[in-house]
Enzyme design. Structure first.
Site: not given
Ligand code: XMP
Length: 173
Positions: A96, A100
């Site tokens: 996203d 992470t």
């Molecule tokens: P980042 O922003 O760090 O996000 O790239 C990664 C983590 O955020 C959670 N995430 C989601 N979880 N549906 C979910 O169930 C989504 O649409 C979503 N977008 C982000 C997820 O834990 C991921 O590893």
């Protein structure tokens, strides 16, 4: 529903073939999977990888509220297998904002592996800034909140066999 079960199965097999083709059949891979969202993807993917394999698991959680900024990440690395001189494949559910994976890639690199690659099942296109390098992507999706196939909302829906859009009602429930 946005990605049905059969399409997930097909794509995960194809990813398995791609990953296996670029891995060494002698030394194989050490996987580092990010908990808990990648558990279903991990379980399906490893069965498509006929290679010598070790699997490590890493919890990554964000602090919320209190004295620390929301979004500050804590990575629990104490139980990772030895990554030195290994070919590592990081496995995550969704890319996203990239916070992470950026953190996990850094943790892995610090352990001096021979190589590091990353596979994500889903990627929200154009959201990660700066961009995060991933080597294999299951599906590019719009910037919507999805659940199922390991992904949760408030701990629920991980057991759905498909990827679904979370409704506005469910989000605020
Ligand atoms: P980042 O922003 O760090 O996000 O790239 C990664 C983590 O955020 C959670 N995430 C989601 N979880 N549906 C979910 O169930 C989504 O649409 C979503 N977008 C982000 C997820 O834990 C991921 O590893």
């Amino acid at each position: 529903m946005i990605i049905p079960e059969a399409q997930l199965r097909q794509r995960v097999s194809a990813l398995g073939r791609e990953i296996a083709a670029s891995a060494s059949p002698q030394t194989g891979l050490t996987l580092v999977a990010i908990l808990a969202g990648s558990i279903v993807f991990l379980a399906d993917l490893v069965r498509q990888l006929p290679l010598p394999m070790r699997i490590g698991l890493m919890w990554v959680s964000s602090y919320r509220g209190g004295a620390t900024d929301a979004g500050e990440l804590r990575a629990e690395t104490a139980r990772l297998p030895d990554l030195r001189n290994r070919d590592v494949l990081i496995v995550d559910d969704i890319l996203d904002t990239g916070g992470t994976l950026r953190r996990v890639q850094q943790e892995v690199r610090e352990r001096q592996p021979r190589s590091v690659q990353t596979v994500v099942l889903l990627r929200k296109l154009g959201k990660a800034n700066p961009p995060v390098k991933v080597d294999y992507v299951g599906f590019d999706i719009d910037d919507v909140f999805v659940v199922g196939y390991g992904l949760d909302h408030d701990g629920l829906y991980r057991n759905l066999p498909h990827i679904a859009l979370l409704s506005e009602e469910a989000k605020s429930a």
